[in-house]
Enzyme design. Structure first.
Site, PDB file in Angstrom:
ATOM      1  N   GLU A 184      -8.281 -10.149   4.519  1.00 57.12           N
ATOM      2  CA  GLU A 184      -7.279 -10.142   3.458  1.00 57.12           C
ATOM      3  C   GLU A 184      -7.809 -11.070   2.386  1.00 57.12           C
ATOM      4  O   GLU A 184      -7.430 -12.230   2.298  1.00 57.12           O
ATOM      5  CB  GLU A 184      -5.926 -10.595   4.000  1.00 57.12           C
ATOM      6  CG  GLU A 184      -4.763 -10.182   3.120  1.00 57.12           C
ATOM      7  CD  GLU A 184      -4.530 -11.156   1.964  1.00 57.12           C
ATOM      8  OE1 GLU A 184      -5.320 -11.130   0.996  1.00 57.12           O
ATOM      9  OE2 GLU A 184      -3.565 -11.919   2.047  1.00 57.12           O
ATOM     10  N   GLU A 193     -11.022 -12.492  -5.606  1.00 61.54           N
ATOM     11  CA  GLU A 193     -11.367 -13.416  -4.530  1.00 61.54           C
ATOM     12  C   GLU A 193     -12.741 -13.135  -3.939  1.00 61.54           C
ATOM     13  O   GLU A 193     -13.091 -13.683  -2.893  1.00 61.54           O
ATOM     14  CB  GLU A 193     -10.301 -13.378  -3.433  1.00 61.54           C
ATOM     15  CG  GLU A 193      -8.991 -13.989  -3.870  1.00 61.54           C
ATOM     16  CD  GLU A 193      -8.031 -14.184  -2.708  1.00 61.54           C
ATOM     17  OE1 GLU A 193      -8.457 -14.030  -1.549  1.00 61.54           O
ATOM     18  OE2 GLU A 193      -6.859 -14.499  -2.950  1.00 61.54           O
TER      19      GLU A 193
END
Length: 724
Positions: A184, A193
Site C-alpha cells: 500500500e 510515494e
C-alpha cells in the site's frame, strides 16, 4: 548542525522523500533523514526537524533501542497513519483480496509495512507455514510495528526488515525471491510515494516471474470541470485586473516569473461540489499493473467531447484500485458525484486519500457543447501531468513532446495565490498599510515575513517610503522576481532592498531606525502548519526591537487566537482510537499515532491542521470566542495563557474545537484579517475532545478550555485542556 553531530552523519544523507518512498503522504512535517550505526551496531537515525517559530532546523536523534519519552517519542502523533487504519472499507478490501489470493504457504513481500496490518493478514491466510518479509524503512514505525506483531503473536512468520525495499538483497536479507507482493504505497495522485520505482526494483530483484499481487491493478481517471473557486487558485493575473490598489504581482509581460507548480494538488473536491460544473464524462487515463514491471514513463492522447458549454478551469482526477485478479474487489477515490458500482460502494470521508486537481493555465479553455479537445497525459516515475489543447478535428497534429512546466521562477501554493487575488483581502491590506504610513514624510519600512504583496504596497502607499524586505522562506530567485516586479510597478531601485537572511548586526544593517515593521503574517513552508505558528512574526519583531524608532508602527497591531466548538463526525471517526482492525489488536498504537477518545489518563490527542471546510460533515455549535490576545507593539515577555467557557448556539454533539488566528492590523481594530473556518484558503487547527459531548442551547455550558502558549518552546506551541 553541530560539528559533533555532523561527524556522525554519512557523507551523503538521504532526503526523506527518496529515503522513504513508502507512506510519505502520511507524514505532515517536512523532514530529512540520515542513517548511521552507533558503536553498539544498533541503527541510529537523524531526523531534521524545523522549528516553525524561528525557521531554524535541528537534528533529532532516533535510536533503535531508545525508550518512551526519548527523542523519537511522538514523531508519529501528527501523521495520518491513524486515518488510514480507521478506513474500514480499505482494510476490508485488502483482507478479502489477501485471503482470496494467498491460499497456500508461500513467500510474501510487504513493501511499506507500516504497523504490519497487511503482513499479519498474509501470515494469517497462510496459517503456520509460509513466510512474510515486511519492509519498512522509517525507524519509529518499525519500533511500533514490532510491538503490534508481538501483541498479536505474529512474530514467528513475519521477518521485519528496517530498510527501503530497494536496499534489500536476495541471499543477504532474504533467502529467496517472493511469490506474492502485497503493498500500500499509494498517495492521492497514485504515484507520489514511489510506486513505479518500488515495483520496478521488486520485479527485477525481489519477486519471482509472474508473481501474484495485492493490489492487482490501479486505473486513473479524470474529468474536465469549470469552477471559479479553482480558477482563483492559480489565475492571479486576471484577478489582479479587477482590483484597484495599483499593485501588480503579475504585470503584463512578466507572467512567467510567478505562478504555482505544474502538478496535481490533493483536495476534497466533494466539499466544493456546488462550485463545480462538470464539462465532460469521466475519462480513463492510465493503468498500472502491480503484478508486472511498470514503465518509468508513459504518454497518452485522449479526445474528450464537452457534454456542456463552459470554460475548463481544472482537471479533477482519481483512481480505482482492483485488488484481486478476477476483478471482484475494488476501492475507489472517486468524488461522490461519480456513480458507484455495487462492488465499490459509496466512499466514506477519509483524509489519507483525496481527489487531485490539475489547474488549467490562465483563464481556462473555452468549450461549446459537443466540441472536442485533446488531452495529452504523461506520467513520470512519481507524477501524472496533463496538457489540454482545443482541436477542430481528430486529424489535427497531436503533441507528443514532454509536457512543459512553464518558465515560472517563483512559486507559491494555490491557496496563497487565491488570497493575493482576493480584492477584499488586498483592499484591507492596502488601507492598513496606507494608514500606518500617514504622518511620516520619509518612512523606513521593514517587511519581516515572506510576503510578496506588502513590500509593493508599502512602496505604492507612499512615494517617499523606503522598503527593506526580509523573506527567508522564499526561493533564492526571489531577488530577481522582486527586482523585475518593482521596476515594472514603477518603483526606483534606491527605494527597495531585499534580503533572505537576517544580518548578524541589526544596527549596522539598519542604521536608520525603522518606522514601520509589517507582515501579513505569512511564512513559506508553514502552509501545512498550525495557524499560531505564524506568531513567528512576534518572535522576529522581538529580535528587531533595537532598530525600531520610538514611535514605530507595528502591523499587525495584535494577534488574536480564536475558537469555535464544532460538530466533526467524519474527522472524529478518522482520528479515533483503534481497537481491533480486521481481527488484529491495534490498541497499543493509539497514543503513538495521536488518537482521540479512549486514551490513558494524562495522555492527550494532538492539535492538527485541517481545512475545516474539507473535513466532511461539519457544523458550528458555539459562538466564536477569544482564547488569547498577543500585543505585537511590545516584545515577548513570557508565556501566554487564556481560559474561556463556550456559549452554544446549536444543539448537537461536540467533537472538537476549531482554532485560528485573527490578525488585527491597526490600533483602531478597523482592519481584521480572519483565518477562521469561513475563510476557505486558510487552514485551522483542530483539537478533538477526549470524548464527544452532547450539548444543549439551554442552560450553562459544560465545556470550557484552557490554553497555554510558550513561544520559547520548539514548535509545541499550545496545549488545550478540555473541562467538563
Amino acid at each position: 548542525m553541530s560539528s559533533s553531530l555532523s561527524s556522525l552523519l554519512p557523507k551523503t544523507f538521504i532526503p526523506f522523500r527518496s529515503f522513504r518512498r513508502h507512506s510519505l503522504t502520511r507524514l505532515r512535517s517536512s523532514v530529512f533523514i540520515a542513517r548511521t550505526m552507533s558503536s553498539q551496531s544498533s541503527q541510529r537515525v537523524f531526523q531534521l526537524r524545523q522549528d516553525p517559530l524561528t525557521g531554524d532546523s535541528e537534528w533529532v536523534v532516533i535510536e533503535d533501542n531508545d525508550q518512551p519519552g526519548t527523542s523519537s517519542d511522538g514523531l508519529l502523533s501528527t501523521t495520518s497513519y491513524l486515518d488510514m487504519l480507521n478506513d474500514t472499507r480499505r482494510n476490508r478490501a485488502y483482507r478479502l483480496a489477501i485471503e482470496k489470493t494467498i491460499t497456500q504457504p508461500c513467500h510474501v513481500l510487504d513493501i511499506g509495512a507500516g504497523t504490519g496490518l497487511l503482513s499479519m493478514m498474509a501470515a494469517r491466510a497462510m496459517g503456520e507455514e509460509g513466510m512474510v518479509t515486511a519492509c519498512e524503512s522509517y525507524l519509529p514505525m518499525v519500533k511500533l510495528m514490532r510491538k503490534v506483531l508481538h501483541k498479536n503473536g505474529m512474530t514467528k512468520n513475519i521477518n521485519l526488515i528496517n530498510k527501503r525495499s530497494d536496499e534489500i538483497e536476495v541471499g543477504s536479507d532474504i533467502a529467496s525471491r517472493a511469490d506474492v507482493l502485497v503493498s500500500e504505497i499509494l498517495d492521492s495522485e497514485l504515484l507520489g510515494e514511489g510506486l513505479i520505482p518500488s515495483l520496478q526494483h521488486a520485479h527485477d530483484m525481489l519477486l519471482v516471474d509472474n508473481p501474484k499481487a495485492v493490489p492487482y491493478r490501479a486505473t486513473t481517471y479524470c474529468q474536465l470541470v469549470e469552477s471559479e473557486f479553482l480558477c482563483n487558485m492559480h489565475n492571479l493575473r486576471n484577478n489582479e485586473a479587477k482590483v484597484s490598489d495599483g499593485v501588480r504581482l503579475v504585470p503584463p509581460g512578466l507572467e512567467s516569473l510567478f505562478g504555482i507548480k505544474s502538478q496535481q494538488y490533493s483536495m476534497h473536491v466533494d466539499a466544493i461540489e456546488n462550485d463545480i460544473k462538470l464539462l465532460s464524462d469521466p475519462v480513463k487515463i492510465f493503468e498500472f499493473d502491480f503484478w508486472k514491471r511498470p514503465e518509468s514513463n508513459g504518454e497518452l492522447d485522449v479526445h474528450i467531447e464537452a457534454t456542456t458549454a463552459g470554460s475548463v478551469h481544472a482537471i479533477i482526477s482519481w483512481w480505482v484500485l482492483q485488488l484481486d485478479s478476477e476483478g471482484t474487489i475494488f476501492y475507489s477515490t472517486a468524488p461522490r458525484w461519480i456513480d458507484s458500482s455495487p462492488e465499490i460502494g459509496v466512499r466514506e470521508w477519509c483524509d489519507h486519500w483525496k481527489q487531485c486537481v490539475w489547474f488549467t493555465p490562465g483563464a481556462g479553455v473555452s468549450l461549446s457543447k459537443g466540441e472536442k479537445v485533446n488531452l495529452h497525459a504523461a506520467h513520470t516515475c512519481t507524477n501524472i501531468l496533463y496538457n489540454l489543447k482545443k482541436t477542430q478535428s481528430l486529424t489535427h497534429e497531436m503533441t507528443h513532446s514532454p509536457l512543459s512546466t512553464g518558465d515560472v521562477h517563483l512559486t507559491l501554493p494555490p491557496e496563497r495565490v487565491a488570497i493575493y487575488g482576493d480584492s477584499r483581502y488586498r483592499q484591507s491590506m492596502f488601507e492598513a498599510t496606507r494608514n500606518a504610513l500617514q504622518g511620516n514624510s520619509n518612512p523606513q519600512c521593514l517587511v519581516i515575513d515572506d510576503s510578496l504583496l506588502l513590500p509593493l504596497m508599502a512602496l505604492h502607499a507612499s512615494n517617499r517610503s523606503r522598503v527593506i524586505s526580509l523573506s527567508p522562506g522564499l526561493q533564492e530567485n526571489a531577488a530577481r522576481y522582486f527586482e523585475a516586479i518593482a521596476d515594472s510597478n514603477g518603483f526606483s531601485k534606491d527605494r527597495f532592498e531585499y534580503f533572505r537572511e537576517v544580518k548578524s548586526n541589526l544596527a549596522e544593517a539598519y542604521p536608520s531606525k525603522i518606522d514601520l515593521l509589517i507582515g501579513e503574517p505569512y511564512f513559506c513552508g508553514l502552509e501545512s502548519g498550525l495557524p499560531w505558528q505564524n506568531l513567528r512574526f512576534w518572535k522576529d519583531r522581538t529580535l528587531c526591537d533595537s532598530v525600531l524608532s520610538e514611535d514605530a508602527v507595528v502591523m499587525p497591531y495584535k494577534g488574536v487566537l480564536r475558537g469555535c466548538a464544532m460538530y466533526l463526525p467524519d474527522l472524529w471517526k478518522s482520528r479515533c482510537c483503534l481497537g481491533s482492525v480486521e481481527g488484529f489488536d491495534h490498541a497499543l498504537v493509539n497514543t503513538t499515532l495521536g488518537g482521540c477518545g479512549d486514551l490513558p489518563t494524562g495522555r492527550d490527542s494532538p492539535c492538527l491542521p485541517f481545512f475545516i471546510w474539507q473535513c466532511g460533515e461539519t457544523k458550528k455549535l458555539s459562538k466564536e470566542f477569544t482564547v488569547m490576545e498577543f500585543d505585537f507593539t511590545k516584545p515577548i515577555t513570557g508565556p501566554c495563557s487564556g481560559e474561556v467557557q463556550m456559549e452554544f448556539i446549536e444543539p448537537g454533539v461536540c467533537h472538537g474545537i476549531a482554532l485560528w488566528m485573527d490578525w488585527v492590523m491597526d490600533k483602531e481594530n478597523s482592519t481584521v484579517i480572519s483565518t477562521g473556518p469561513d475563510e476557505r484558503y486558510w487552514k485551522q487547527g483542530v483539537k478533538l475532545l477526549e470524548k464527544p459531548v452532547t450539548v444543549r442551547v439551554e442552560g450553562p455550558s459544560s465545556i470550557g478550555i484552557q490554553a497555554s502558549l510558550d513561544l520559547s518552546s520548539n514548535g509545541e506551541l499550545i496545549i488545550i485542556h478540555t473541562l467538563s
